[in-house]
Design a protein around this motif. Structure first.
Motif, PDB file in Angstrom:
ATOM      1  N   ASP A  17       0.824  -1.204   0.000  1.00  0.00           N
ATOM      2  CA  ASP A  17       0.000   0.000   0.000  1.00  0.00           C
ATOM      3  C   ASP A  17       0.866   1.265   0.000  1.00  0.00           C
ATOM      4  N   GLY A  18       0.477   2.232  -0.845  1.00  0.00           N
ATOM      5  CA  GLY A  18       1.149   3.515  -0.876  1.00  0.00           C
ATOM      6  C   GLY A  18       2.356   3.597  -1.787  1.00  0.00           C
ATOM      7  N   GLN A  19       2.705   2.515  -2.474  1.00  0.00           N
ATOM      8  CA  GLN A  19       3.895   2.534  -3.312  1.00  0.00           C
ATOM      9  C   GLN A  19       3.659   3.207  -4.664  1.00  0.00           C
ATOM     10  N   LEU A  20       4.757   3.641  -5.260  1.00  0.00           N
ATOM     11  CA  LEU A  20       4.766   4.151  -6.631  1.00  0.00           C
ATOM     12  C   LEU A  20       5.352   3.044  -7.490  1.00  0.00           C
ATOM     13  N   VAL A  21       4.554   2.539  -8.433  1.00  0.00           N
ATOM     14  CA  VAL A  21       4.876   1.293  -9.120  1.00  0.00           C
ATOM     15  C   VAL A  21       4.883   1.477 -10.635  1.00  0.00           C
ATOM     16  N   ASN A  22       5.975   1.078 -11.271  1.00  0.00           N
ATOM     17  CA  ASN A  22       6.025   1.029 -12.727  1.00  0.00           C
ATOM     18  C   ASN A  22       5.676  -0.371 -13.202  1.00  0.00           C
ATOM     19  N   GLY A  38      -7.763  -3.425  -0.516  1.00  0.00           N
ATOM     20  CA  GLY A  38      -7.192  -2.506   0.455  1.00  0.00           C
ATOM     21  C   GLY A  38      -5.835  -1.954   0.077  1.00  0.00           C
ATOM     22  N   ILE A  39      -5.283  -2.381  -1.067  1.00  0.00           N
ATOM     23  CA  ILE A  39      -3.989  -1.882  -1.529  1.00  0.00           C
ATOM     24  C   ILE A  39      -4.228  -0.741  -2.526  1.00  0.00           C
TER      25      ILE A  39
END
Length: 219
Positions: A17-22, A38-39
């Motif tokens: 949760d809360g990540q910046l994902v490529n 919930g993610i």
């Protein structure tokens, strides 16, 4: 279950949760369809978008809103569109938490090859932004089929194809297994439903050890 869906579902479980994902183009773009409940994350497309939303209906797709694979996208509230140079700068400077890339080969040293095959004596199509992602992202996850169509392993002792990134891969997810990259050896963590340890041994060129917690993928 389709092998590509299995890989995408398992890869989605690596996102927090809360990540910046490529999400690299190809198989990884499916990962956003299977985020656990919930993610909430912000997806990045290397061609210059932070805040990639769900795939639109064909009737609602806009030609000037695509991901790096030229697939139509939507934008979430707060999304930002930028030029390619700005996007690559963000990729190189450690802004991304996770990158999920498709691969042609990976090896036991955490190397990944995903940009070129040799045809008519030439390597093509080109490296694109994957090199920048491998350099600038702390966690790189490689997604690929365990073996090629001829049954030859794509999980190797040493990549034979030109490298995209060296020693950058942390986790390998295939249609047969999940590996963690250790010190010049892979650690087998999980097997796909219905896949035996002996089958994985037969299809894996790389050296690996079996984790004490070795278990079936929970999908």
């Amino acid at each position: 279950m389709d092998a590509r869906v299995l890989i995408a579902k398992r890869a989605a479980q690596e996102i927090k949760d809360g990540q910046l994902v490529n999400l690299g183009f190809g198989m990884p773009t499916q990962v956003s369809n299977y985020l656990p409940e919930g993610i909430h994350v912000l997806f990045h497309a290397e061609n210059g978008v932070f805040g990639v939303g769900p795939k639109p209906k064909a009737s609602e797709a806009l030609a000037d809103m695509t991901n790096a694979g030229a697939e139509p996208i939507t934008l979430v509230p707060g999304a930002a569109i930028m030029d390619l140079a700005t996007s690559l700068g963000a990729m190189r400077s450690g802004r991304l938490d996770v990158t999920i890339l498709g691969a042609l080969e990976v090896d036991q040293m955490g190397n990944i090859a995903n940009w070129a095959v040799q045809r008519n004596g030439k390597w093509w199509p080109g490296i694109g932004g994957a090199m920048d992602l491998c350099y600038g992202t702390e966690v790189v996850i490689a997604c690929l089929m365990h073996a090629d169509k001829g049954g030859e392993s794509k999980i190797m002792k040493k990549c034979a194809l030109p490298l995209t990134g060296k020693g950058c891969v942390k986790t390998i997810i295939t249609d047969k297994a999940v590996f963690e990259v250790g010190e010049n050896v892979l650690i087998l963590k999980e097997h796909a439903p219905g896949v035996t340890l002996e089958e994985i041994k037969t299809l894996t060129e790389a050296d690996f050890v079996v984790a004490d917690t070795f278990c079936e993928m929970k999908l």
